[in-house]
Design a protein around this motif. Structure first.
Motif, PDB file in Angstrom:
ATOM      1  N   THR A   8      74.016  23.718  75.200  1.00 30.00           N
ATOM      2  CA  THR A   8      74.316  25.067  74.710  1.00 30.00           C
ATOM      3  C   THR A   8      75.704  25.076  74.106  1.00 30.00           C
ATOM      4  O   THR A   8      76.607  24.377  74.582  1.00 30.00           O
TER       5      THR A   8
ATOM      6  N   ASP B 172      80.247  19.268  68.831  1.00 31.32           N
ATOM      7  CA  ASP B 172      80.026  20.339  67.867  1.00 31.32           C
ATOM      8  C   ASP B 172      80.579  19.913  66.515  1.00 31.32           C
ATOM      9  O   ASP B 172      81.097  18.797  66.355  1.00 31.32           O
TER      10      ASP B 172
ATOM     11  N   TYR C  31      78.397  28.074  68.799  1.00 29.53           N
ATOM     12  CA  TYR C  31      78.275  27.923  67.358  1.00 29.53           C
ATOM     13  C   TYR C  31      77.339  26.790  66.961  1.00 29.53           C
ATOM     14  O   TYR C  31      77.216  26.495  65.777  1.00 29.53           O
ATOM     15  N   GLY C  32      76.705  26.136  67.882  1.00 28.60           N
ATOM     16  CA  GLY C  32      75.735  25.106  67.542  1.00 28.60           C
ATOM     17  C   GLY C  32      76.230  23.709  67.867  1.00 28.60           C
ATOM     18  O   GLY C  32      77.418  23.397  67.752  1.00 28.60           O
TER      19      GLY C  32
ATOM     20  N   LYS D  83      72.009  26.309  68.721  1.00 22.87           N
ATOM     21  CA  LYS D  83      72.952  26.872  69.683  1.00 22.87           C
ATOM     22  C   LYS D  83      72.492  26.634  71.116  1.00 22.87           C
ATOM     23  O   LYS D  83      73.323  26.606  72.022  1.00 22.87           O
TER      24      LYS D  83
END
Length: 869
Positions: free
Chosen positions: A320, A383, A323-324, A355
């Motif tokens: 999780t 990320d 912003y992805g 996300k």
């Protein structure tokens, strides 16, 4: 006219005389004032007309003011001049006006104020009495200003007309226009524009968020860390404003005389204000949310998945991030040697940067040198900004393959010992030397013995850093060689080639630079591995027909589809269309999975073959309908040619009969045209393409119907002949297309080697142009065993031709194999020159058969020749 006053009863002067004298004086004042003020009033009338026409608004404010001032001065001047000439009327002048308007003579009103001289009272009394008697006739006429003497050109009438017209034009706006004419509109100098502030925040690209615009009212905002704040100030004056943030003051960059801009990266919470000339223009309170690393966990412990021939390693995962997540991988460390380089396992994520995602990575690590050893596993997620999050460390034992061959198990044990203690090679060399002494094993496999001695020599003499990994790879290959045959080796090689290509395409999808040469090599390796796998399956079926293994020769279309997909995949990658290559690989993977799971019973059709058979049957029905259209079009041609033969009285019917026949033939021609249209639609739905010859036939039928409607039999015959030729060529194209897509069908009823009738004799093949020599053959033009077109060798299969066997026009037996097709290797396909000659003969026969002017015996003979094909 004013009526005279009534006389008093007592003989005194009438009481109304004073009123009459006042009225007379007023009339004299009017007659003297009106000519005096008429010029000024005329000028006012002209100005009012111009105002009603809204002419002053056309002038600039200064000219408007000047015109207004000049008009006022002129009016005052005219009034001054006129009024200066006005003389006050005397009382005697009022009496004389009354006497003149009443027609009295001898000034009787003067008698009332006169006194008699001495003596003669009686005579004076009589005179006064007569004067009193005349007073009753006093009259006062309307004023006579005598403007004609002043305005000899009657300009006063022009002014009145101008005022009337102007009032009509102005209408309800008259009052507004008059007021506007009296009030010049001086435009005040433009006020300096109020300062304008435009501010927005651009979040980092990894967030995927849209820009955030800050309102001028100073509202609060929450933004991601690392966002870019941009502020534009316009109209702030010559001095550049400053940005106040966290006690720091930063000046704006000057864009022009009144425009300024500043850009700053937001890293902390606080108040941000724009100050100009000692005061705050606007201020915001910004809450900066720092970018945290992704959260990644093992939702359940990793373990072993028992499915397929080898146990699989299963790594469950869950990530999780606000912003992805950009990438995810598993890291495996050898428990006995934590310092060893880790085994990195890339884990593909759904979508681009999800996300929140959850899944499990299942992989076969039985071939890895650490198989069977304890490892520690950890997940690492990144990320787009590069921040990395890690999961907790878990311990598991990698599953390993079970070997039944004793020497293979010993080789794997040596390989595992090298993973634990790579620096102790002597133990491994000793174990390999002991294995070399098993001459009873190596006598029948000299190549494996040589390979074993080469591995031992490599470990004994090798000094390169990759000596141990190289030796471990060769030990694994030798163990597999001893344990399994070619069938398992080709399956493993095919899976490895597929996985390598899949990883390369996925890396390209993630944005990593892909080398076209390396990508093409991996695709070529996959193509070669697929061919070897199919060859191994064929050999297995030949060695053991009762093994119930997948027989590639019984499914030639599957082979061709797989080979076609691999070639299309290579072409797409060569053109830089990697998305198309990924789609082709996914389709190929589905077929390969079906290849592993498909084990059809002998003599039964698969679902794919059943669908092809149904489509073949629909195509055969359409071919039968096409043949019927050709026959009916031939009948139309015969009748049209018969009517056109005017020189033969026996064949030239009466005009009325011919007209009825033409109308009947026209209806038949139109019906045939509609049938061709329906056939084109049905065939397009079946195959996805429509032969262009059918469109030509439709055009020819349209021309033929028009010619029949116009009683032009010769042209109708030509159109019918063109339609027949187009239908015949369209039938050939349809047969070729169905053969390419659906293969050859099962033997049809009545196919016992005789001629058959119409096109039904060729529908059982559906495999080439028409039904004649040179038109059939295998669709890909390659004989089995030549290694092209996806065909496989037919080693070991007996192809003795049985007496009375049903043969196709090329001499091939029909109905062989599980799908009604023959996959034997004794088919002799004509060479290119012979095939071309055969096609030329067929075309000539069809051309002559379409000419219905030939003798009937010749046409029957041509039909019999064509039925042979």
């Amino acid at each position: 006219m004013i009526p005279p006053p009534a006389p008093e009863q007592d003989g005194t002067p009438p009481s109304g005389l004073r009123r009459m004298r006042g009225l007379a004086a007023a009339v004299l004042w009017f007659e003297r004032l009106w000519p005096a003020v008429a010029p000024a009033l005329g000028l006012l009338g002209v100005f009012a007309s111009a105002a009603l026409l809204d002419l002053p608004r056309l002038l600039s404010p200064s000219l408007h003011m000047a015109a207004l001032a000049m008009s006022g001065v002129a009016v005052l001047a005219l009034l001054g001049i006129g009024l200066s000439r006005v003389r006050r009327p005397l009382p005697t002048e009022a009496d004389r006006r009354l006497e003149a308007d009443s027609g009295l003579r001898h000034q009787p009103l003067a008698v009332l104020s006169d006194r008699p001289a001495a003596g003669g009272e009686a005579l004076w009394a009589a005179h006064v009495a007569r004067a009193r008697a005349q007073i009753s006739r006093l009259r006062l006429r309307a004023p006579r200003p005598m403007l004609a003497a002043v305005d000899r050109r009657a300009l006063r009438a022009l002014v009145v007309v101008m005022l009337a017209v102007s009032l009509g034009v102005a209408g309800p706006d008259a009052a507004e226009r008059l007021a506007g004419a009296m009030n010049p509109r001086f435009v005040p100098p433009p006020a300096p524009p109020a300062p304008q502030v435009q501010a927005w925040i651009t979040p980092p690209s990894y967030t995927g968020l849209a820009p955030i615009f800050l309102k001028a009212d100073g509202s609060d905002a929450t933004v991601p860390g690392g966002s870019q704040l941009t502020i534009n100030v316009t109209g702030a004056g010559p001095q550049a404003p400053t940005l106040e943030q966290s006690g720091h003051s930063d000046p704006f960059q000057t864009l022009d005389a009144t425009s300024f801009q500043i850009e700053q990266t937001l890293t902390a919470n606080g108040r941000v204000s724009v100050r100009s000339q000692g005061r705050d223009m606007v201020a915001w309170t910004l809450s900066v949310v720092p970018n945290d690393a992704p959260m990644v966990v093992f939702p359940e412990p990793p373990g072993t998945l028992r499915s397929g021939p080898n146990p699989q390693t299963r790594l469950p995962w869950q990530v999780t991030h606000a912003y992805g997540v950009a990438s995810l991988q598993g890291e495996l460390h050898l428990g006995a040697r934590p310092e060893a380089p880790p085994l990195l396992v890339p884990i593909p994520l759904p979508g681009t940067t999800p996300k929140s995602a959850k899944g499990a990575r299942v992989m076969d690590l039985t071939a890895h040198p650490w198989a069977g050893l304890e490892v520690s596993a950890q997940l690492a997620a990144r990320d787009a900004a590069g921040l990395e999050g890690r999961s907790a460390v878990v311990t598991l034992t990698l599953p390993e393959r079970r070997f039944t061959n004793p020497l293979a198990r010993a080789l794997v044990a040596v390989r595992k010992q090298l993973s634990l203690t790579p620096n102790e090679r002597s133990t491994a060399v000793t174990a390999l030397n002991q294995m070399s002494s098993r001459f009873d094993v190596w006598d029948s496999d000299i190549g494996s013995f040589v390979n074993l001695r080469a591995i031992a020599s490599l470990l004994y003499r090798g000094r390169m850093p990759d000596t141990v990994p190289q030796a471990q790879d060769r030990l694994w290959s030798l163990a597999l060689h001893l344990e399994e045959g070619a069938l398992d080796r080709t399956a493993r090689a095919l899976e490895a080639a597929r996985q390598q290509l899949h990883d390369a395409l996925e890396a390209d999808k993630r944005g990593e630079k892909a080398d076209k040469t390396d990508l093409d090599k991996r695709m070529r390796d996959l193509q070669e591995a697929l061919q070897k796998r199919l060859q191994a399956l064929t050999d297995q079926v030949h060695r053991d027909p009762e093994s119930n293994a997948y027989d590639p020769e019984a499914h030639p279309m599957d082979q061709r589809d797989m080979q076609r997909l691999t070639q299309e995949m290579r072409d797409a990658a060569r053109d830089g269309k990697n998305d198309t290559a990924r789609d082709k690989l996914a389709e190929l993977e589905k077929m390969m999975e079906a290849l592993k799971e498909s084990r059809p019973e002998r003599g039964q059709m698969t679902e794919r073959e059943r669908q092809r058979a149904e489509k073949r049957q629909r195509g055969q029905q359409q071919m039968t309908a096409l043949q019927d259209m050709i026959r009916r079009e031939g009948d139309l041609l015969d009748r049209a040619q018969a009517r056109a033969a005017t020189n033969d009285p026996l064949r030239n019917p009466p005009a009325a009969t011919a007209s009825d026949a033409r109308r009947a033939d026209q209806r038949i021609q139109l019906a045939l045209r509609r049938a061709v249209g329906e056939l084109m639609q049905q065939y397009g739905d079946l195959t996805g393409t429509v032969p262009p010859n059918l469109a030509e036939a439709d055009t020819a039928m349209r021309d033929g119907a028009q010619a029949l409607g116009q009683a032009r039999d010769a042209q109708a015959a030509q159109s019918a002949q063109k339609a027949i030729e187009a239908l015949q060529k369209g039938g050939q194209s349809m047969q070729q297309q169905m053969a390419r897509q659906f293969g050859r069908g099962p033997p049809q009823a009545g196919e016992d080697g005789d001629e058959g009738e119409g096109m039904a004799q060729g529908e059982g093949d559906g495999d080439g142009e028409g039904n004649g020599p040179g038109q059939g053959g295998r669709q890909f033009g390659n004989r089995p065993g030549d290694g092209q077109g996806g065909m496989l060798p037919n080693s070991g299969r007996q192809q003795a031709r049985r007496p009375g066997q049903n043969l196709d026009p090329l001499g091939r037996p029909r109905g062989e194999g599980t799908s009604g097709t023959d996959e034997a290797g004794d088919v002799q396909v004509p060479d290119e020159m012979e095939a071309a000659r055969t096609r030329a003969l067929q075309e000539e026969l069809r051309r002559r058969g379409a000419d219905r002017t030939r003798p009937q015996d010749e046409l029957d003979y041509i039909d019999r020749l064509l039925r042979q094909f």
